[in-house]
Design an enzyme around this catalytic site. Structure first.
Site, short mmCIF file in Angstrom:
data_model
loop_
_atom_site.label_atom_id
_atom_site.label_comp_id
_atom_site.label_asym_id
_atom_site.label_seq_id
_atom_site.Cartn_x
_atom_site.Cartn_y
_atom_site.Cartn_z
N LYS A 1 0.84 -1.20 0.00
CA LYS A 1 0.00 0.00 0.00
C LYS A 1 0.88 1.25 0.00
O LYS A 1 1.88 1.31 0.72
CB LYS A 1 -0.92 -0.02 1.23
CG LYS A 1 -1.95 1.10 1.29
CD LYS A 1 -2.85 0.93 2.50
CE LYS A 1 -3.88 2.04 2.63
NZ LYS A 1 -4.75 1.86 3.82
N SER B 1 -9.58 1.90 3.27
CA SER B 1 -8.79 2.65 2.31
C SER B 1 -7.76 1.80 1.56
O SER B 1 -7.14 2.27 0.62
CB SER B 1 -8.04 3.78 3.05
OG SER B 1 -7.11 3.25 3.98
N SER C 1 -9.99 -0.26 7.45
CA SER C 1 -9.36 -0.07 6.15
C SER C 1 -8.71 -1.31 5.56
O SER C 1 -8.32 -1.31 4.39
CB SER C 1 -8.32 1.06 6.21
OG SER C 1 -8.98 2.29 6.35
#
Length: 467
Positions: free
Chosen positions: A81, A162, A186
């Site tokens: 990420k 996210s 997330s």
């Protein structure tokens, strides 16, 4: 639809068997994922950047395998990420145009651990910009750098946030493993929405050093994969003490997590099935999934979660974000040193933040010193309501090893308690959206959750996206 390619839905065990037998190489596997990214990323926008050294890292892994090395993730591609620092010619942008040229020049502690376990860093995954802490009302999976991440199960379905790119890429076979991060939902949220396995570990099990922060009390990273076994192997690689993160010190000992991948160990364990208001279709799927738990020899008890209305709805995060982001900026060569600096840059480039920056502005109103009575009181109340008098009390009073919920409901309570959660995909609804179960326990209960989740997973097959 299933592809004939032998690397489609590849797992770690099969990859290592192929390397050992000489059927294929880590370079072959890495090239396959690069091909998938080339074919799908213009549509899905799950990947922000490819590591230009990925094929070199794969060739090095092949040489190590021929030498007899057998590291747990040797030759396994991992997507990181893009709020997690990576060295070399990979940027760390948090999806923000303000950081579009930020080369961290260092690996986060968890990335160092992945490399030490033999992993190949494939690239950086898209995300909800600033891990969804920039503004209100921004679509999940949107960032100024990466654009709008889409769900491979359907363009109009929620991709979750996210860690959107990490989840979408795993689901679409654009990588074997991915790393996500979570403050509140997330990892869990996008894992459920993209039909994959996500492990949100106990806060402190994995170092946060080198992760662009939101909340020191809630932030954690975690693995995302197509199978629980793969996610567990990645978890083992990332866990470890880090002097730079006091939450990781003196981690409790126990057997390797992989030894819990045994459905027999779940027999006789007790889980609390949380009652949730669901649609008729979802309730039917939930009931079917619960029946599979019972078939595994797991004792099922119906419970109700304590109310979450007393939990703080944002003030704690505003206080901790301002302190955390300014401490992070101070550790970099970026010209921004304060949250106000970032806000001012965004204001000067409004085209880069079409959804605004209301959350940044609210956070900048705080002192960043965490001395306010409202902050301290709410933080302590959150721990009491979510942990002591919440999940922990419910587990203890009913003698439960875990709580089971459908979808990603009530992840906020586990997040505020710092407790672990594992998601397992189960089915696809008529809308095309994936449906699965989430398993939540107390702090450092990962082994129990793995036992229960694995027993459930043995009864199901991950539904494939229609790519």
């Amino acid at each position: 639809m299933t592809e004939p390619n032998p690397f489609f839905e590849l797992d770690i065990e099969t990859a290592h068997l192929g390397y050992k037998e000489g059927t294929f190489t880590a370079r072959n596997v890495t090239a396959y994922y690069l091909t998938r990214i080339a074919a799908l990323n213009d549509k899905l926008r799950a990947v922000i950047q490819v590591n230009p050294d990925a094929l070199f890292e794969a060739e090095a892994a092949d040489r190590a395998f021929r030498r007899g090395d057998r590291l747990p993730l040797l030759g396994i591609p991992v997507l990181i990420k893009d709020n997690v620092e990576t060295a070399g010619q990979m940027k760390t942008t948090a999806g923000a145009v303000a950081l579009a040229h930020h080369f961290a020049g260092r690996d986060a502690h968890l990335v160092q651990s992945l490399r030490a376990s033999g992993a190949i860093i494939l690239g950086k995954a898209n995300l909800s910009e600033w891990a969804n802490f920039l503004t209100e009302g921004m679509p999940n999976g949107w960032s100024g750098v990466g654009g709008q991440t889409l769900n491979p199960y359907g363009d109009k379905l929620d991709v979750g946030g996210s860690s959107s790119g990490s989840a979408s890429a795993v689901a679409a076979n654009m990588t074997l493993l991915a790393v996500g991060s979570e403050t509140s939902g997330s990892i869990i949220h996008p894992s459920v929405h993209n039909g994959i396995v996500g492990i949100k570990p106990t806060v402190g099990l994995i170092s946060r050093s080198g992760i662009i922060p939101i909340s020191r009390s809630q932030d954690t990273a975690g693995p995302m994969a197509r199978t629980l076994r793969d996610a567990v192997l990645a978890l083992e690689a990332m866990v470890g003490e880090d002097p730079a993160d006091p939450a990781t010190t003196h981690l409790p000992a126990g057997p390797p997590y992989r030894t819990c991948l045994d459905e027999r160990q779940a027999v006789g364990m007790r889980v609390g099935i949380v009652k949730i208001d669901l649609s008729e279709e979802e309730q039917a799927l939930y009931d079917e999934a619960i029946a599979l738990l019972k078939q595994s020899g797991i004792e099922v008890v119906t419970v109700e979660l304590p109310s979450t209305t007393s939990l703080d709805q944002g003030d704690i995060l505003y206080h901790e974000f301002k302190l955390g982001i300014e401490a992070y900026l101070a550790s970099t060569t970026l010209s921004y040193k304060t949250l106000s600096d970032l806000i001012n840059w965004n204001s000067s480039h409004p085209e880069t933040i079409p959804h605004g920056q209301k959350t940044f502005e609210k956070a900048d109103e705080q002192s960043g010193r965490l001395i306010e009575a409202t902050y301290l009181t709410r933080r302590l109340d959150d721990v009491r309501h979510a942990k002591t008098d919440g999940i922990d009390r419910l587990l203890a009073e009913r003698a439960l090893h875990a709580l089971v919920l459908p979808h990603d409901h009530n992840y906020d309570m586990a997040a505020k308690a710092g407790h672990p959660t594992i998601t397992i995909p189960y089915a696809v609804k008529q809308s095309g959206a994936p449906f699965g179960l989430s398993f939540t326990g107390t702090s450092y209960a990962e082994r129990d959750l793995i036992r229960i989740a694995y027993a459930f997973e043995r009864h199901v097959t991950r539904p494939l996206p229609p790519l």
